[in-house]
Write a protein that holds these residues in place. Structure first.
Motif, PDB file in Angstrom:
ATOM      1  N   HIS A   1      12.006 117.010  41.010  1.00  0.00           N
ATOM      2  CA  HIS A   1      12.472 116.578  39.682  1.00  0.00           C
ATOM      3  C   HIS A   1      13.101 117.744  38.925  1.00  0.00           C
ATOM      4  N   ARG A   2      12.485 118.914  39.027  1.00  0.00           N
ATOM      5  CA  ARG A   2      13.027 120.085  38.328  1.00  0.00           C
ATOM      6  C   ARG A   2      14.362 120.520  38.928  1.00  0.00           C
ATOM      7  N   VAL A   3      14.481 120.414  40.256  1.00  0.00           N
ATOM      8  CA  VAL A   3      15.754 120.758  40.902  1.00  0.00           C
ATOM      9  C   VAL A   3      16.828 119.772  40.463  1.00  0.00           C
ATOM     10  N   ASP A   4      16.500 118.471  40.473  1.00  0.00           N
ATOM     11  CA  ASP A   4      17.459 117.448  40.058  1.00  0.00           C
ATOM     12  C   ASP A   4      17.877 117.614  38.603  1.00  0.00           C
ATOM     13  N   ALA A   5      16.949 118.058  37.770  1.00  0.00           N
ATOM     14  CA  ALA A   5      17.255 118.244  36.347  1.00  0.00           C
ATOM     15  C   ALA A   5      18.005 119.549  36.087  1.00  0.00           C
ATOM     16  N   GLY A   6      18.071 120.428  37.095  1.00  0.00           N
ATOM     17  CA  GLY A   6      18.770 121.701  36.922  1.00  0.00           C
ATOM     18  C   GLY A   6      17.962 122.717  36.139  1.00  0.00           C
ATOM     19  N   ASP A   7      16.656 122.602  36.132  1.00  0.00           N
ATOM     20  CA  ASP A   7      15.786 123.513  35.380  1.00  0.00           C
ATOM     21  C   ASP A   7      15.564 124.843  36.074  1.00  0.00           C
ATOM     22  N   LEU A   8      15.904 124.947  37.357  1.00  0.00           N
ATOM     23  CA  LEU A   8      15.584 126.140  38.135  1.00  0.00           C
ATOM     24  C   LEU A   8      16.860 126.885  38.537  1.00  0.00           C
ATOM     25  N   THR A   9      16.706 128.189  38.646  1.00  0.00           N
ATOM     26  CA  THR A   9      17.811 128.973  39.179  1.00  0.00           C
ATOM     27  C   THR A   9      17.829 128.803  40.697  1.00  0.00           C
ATOM     28  N   GLU A  10      18.898 129.237  41.319  1.00  0.00           N
ATOM     29  CA  GLU A  10      19.009 129.119  42.773  1.00  0.00           C
ATOM     30  C   GLU A  10      17.904 129.921  43.470  1.00  0.00           C
ATOM     31  N   GLU A  11      17.583 131.084  42.925  1.00  0.00           N
ATOM     32  CA  GLU A  11      16.509 131.913  43.501  1.00  0.00           C
ATOM     33  C   GLU A  11      15.145 131.218  43.376  1.00  0.00           C
ATOM     34  N   GLN A  12      14.875 130.600  42.212  1.00  0.00           N
ATOM     35  CA  GLN A  12      13.615 129.881  42.020  1.00  0.00           C
ATOM     36  C   GLN A  12      13.517 128.690  42.964  1.00  0.00           C
ATOM     37  N   GLU A  13      14.620 127.979  43.149  1.00  0.00           N
ATOM     38  CA  GLU A  13      14.630 126.848  44.076  1.00  0.00           C
ATOM     39  C   GLU A  13      14.297 127.307  45.489  1.00  0.00           C
ATOM     40  N   GLU A  14      14.910 128.413  45.900  1.00  0.00           N
ATOM     41  CA  GLU A  14      14.670 128.938  47.249  1.00  0.00           C
ATOM     42  C   GLU A  14      13.213 129.359  47.423  1.00  0.00           C
ATOM     43  N   ARG A  15      12.688 130.070  46.439  1.00  0.00           N
ATOM     44  CA  ARG A  15      11.308 130.532  46.518  1.00  0.00           C
ATOM     45  C   ARG A  15      10.317 129.357  46.515  1.00  0.00           C
ATOM     46  N   LEU A  16      10.582 128.366  45.689  1.00  0.00           N
ATOM     47  CA  LEU A  16       9.726 127.180  45.619  1.00  0.00           C
ATOM     48  C   LEU A  16       9.767 126.400  46.938  1.00  0.00           C
ATOM     49  N   GLY A  17      10.948 126.239  47.497  1.00  0.00           N
ATOM     50  CA  GLY A  17      11.080 125.532  48.773  1.00  0.00           C
ATOM     51  C   GLY A  17      10.348 126.253  49.894  1.00  0.00           C
ATOM     52  N   THR A  18      10.480 127.577  49.934  1.00  0.00           N
ATOM     53  CA  THR A  18       9.799 128.376  50.953  1.00  0.00           C
ATOM     54  C   THR A  18       8.281 128.261  50.799  1.00  0.00           C
ATOM     55  N   THR A  19       7.803 128.343  49.577  1.00  0.00           N
ATOM     56  CA  THR A  19       6.369 128.242  49.313  1.00  0.00           C
ATOM     57  C   THR A  19       5.820 126.888  49.751  1.00  0.00           C
ATOM     58  N   LEU A  20       6.527 125.814  49.432  1.00  0.00           N
ATOM     59  CA  LEU A  20       6.068 124.478  49.819  1.00  0.00           C
ATOM     60  C   LEU A  20       6.088 124.296  51.330  1.00  0.00           C
ATOM     61  N   MET A  21       7.065 124.870  52.009  1.00  0.00           N
ATOM     62  CA  MET A  21       7.116 124.774  53.470  1.00  0.00           C
ATOM     63  C   MET A  21       5.958 125.548  54.097  1.00  0.00           C
ATOM     64  N   ILE A  22       5.648 126.725  53.554  1.00  0.00           N
ATOM     65  CA  ILE A  22       4.520 127.521  54.065  1.00  0.00           C
ATOM     66  C   ILE A  22       3.207 126.766  53.844  1.00  0.00           C
ATOM     67  N   LEU A  23       3.038 126.180  52.664  1.00  0.00           N
ATOM     68  CA  LEU A  23       1.827 125.421  52.374  1.00  0.00           C
ATOM     69  C   LEU A  23       1.684 124.242  53.333  1.00  0.00           C
ATOM     70  N   HIS A  24       2.790 123.565  53.615  1.00  0.00           N
ATOM     71  CA  HIS A  24       2.743 122.439  54.547  1.00  0.00           C
ATOM     72  C   HIS A  24       2.347 122.908  55.950  1.00  0.00           C
ATOM     73  N   SER A  25       2.899 124.026  56.394  1.00  0.00           N
ATOM     74  CA  SER A  25       2.550 124.518  57.738  1.00  0.00           C
ATOM     75  C   SER A  25       1.088 124.969  57.786  1.00  0.00           C
ATOM     76  N   ARG A  26       0.568 125.545  56.709  1.00  0.00           N
ATOM     77  CA  ARG A  26      -0.847 125.935  56.664  1.00  0.00           C
ATOM     78  C   ARG A  26      -1.741 124.700  56.711  1.00  0.00           C
ATOM     79  N   MET A  27      -1.312 123.633  56.053  1.00  0.00           N
ATOM     80  CA  MET A  27      -2.071 122.381  56.091  1.00  0.00           C
ATOM     81  C   MET A  27      -2.156 121.855  57.523  1.00  0.00           C
ATOM     82  N   ILE A  28      -1.054 121.907  58.234  1.00  0.00           N
ATOM     83  CA  ILE A  28      -1.035 121.449  59.626  1.00  0.00           C
ATOM     84  C   ILE A  28      -1.953 122.322  60.475  1.00  0.00           C
ATOM     85  N   GLU A  29      -1.931 123.637  60.250  1.00  0.00           N
ATOM     86  CA  GLU A  29      -2.814 124.547  60.989  1.00  0.00           C
ATOM     87  C   GLU A  29      -4.286 124.245  60.716  1.00  0.00           C
TER      88      GLU A  29
END
Length: 135
Positions: free
Chosen positions: A80-108
């Motif tokens: 929702h924040r990405v769609d609303a344009g509330d985040l900078t490109e760097e924040q979007e990248e960092r948030l996406g990376t963090t969520l992907m890492i969390l998902h992989s840790r959940m699978i582990e």
């Protein structure tokens, strides 16, 4: 003054007194339930049965379910924040990376405790399942 005769002086006392009265009305065991007659039978409270051999796995399952629910909520909020344009490109990248890492840790963690991500989707009876279906 006894606990039953004292006037409730706070909202929490009122809630505690109501809980005490409610628990007194519930049968402790199925055999304590009133006999079923012609009237509609009163349903006894569902009791949790625990197996000492699976307590750790069941607790891990519950904790991982809550973490997965929060992860999915954070992911939706991030979208929702990405769609609303509330985040900078760097924040979007960092948030996406963090969520992907969390998902992989959940699978582990699921693999470590012999669980699948589908096992974390608790059935809430008439409300349906806890987690939304995977996309």
């Amino acid at each position: 003054m006894t606990a039953e005769k004292r006037p409730p002086c706070h909202r929490l006392d009122e809630v505690a007194d109501a809980a005490v009265r409610a628990f007194r009305t519930l049968p402790a065991m199925p055999q304590d339930a009133p006999p079923q007659g012609r009237e509609k039978a009163r349903r006894t409270a569902h009791r949790v049965t625990t197996d000492p051999d699976t307590v750790e796995r069941d607790l891990i399952k519950l904790v991982l379910t809550l973490v997965e629910l929060l992860r999915q909520l954070m992911e939706r909020q991030a979208l929702h924040r990405v769609d609303a344009g509330d985040l900078t490109e760097e924040q979007e990248e960092r948030l996406g990376t963090t969520l992907m890492i969390l998902h992989s840790r959940m699978i582990e963690l699921c693999a470590r405790y012999d669980l699948s991500m589908e096992d974390l989707n608790l059935d809430l009876g008439p409300l349906g399942s806890l987690l939304p279906p995977p996309e």
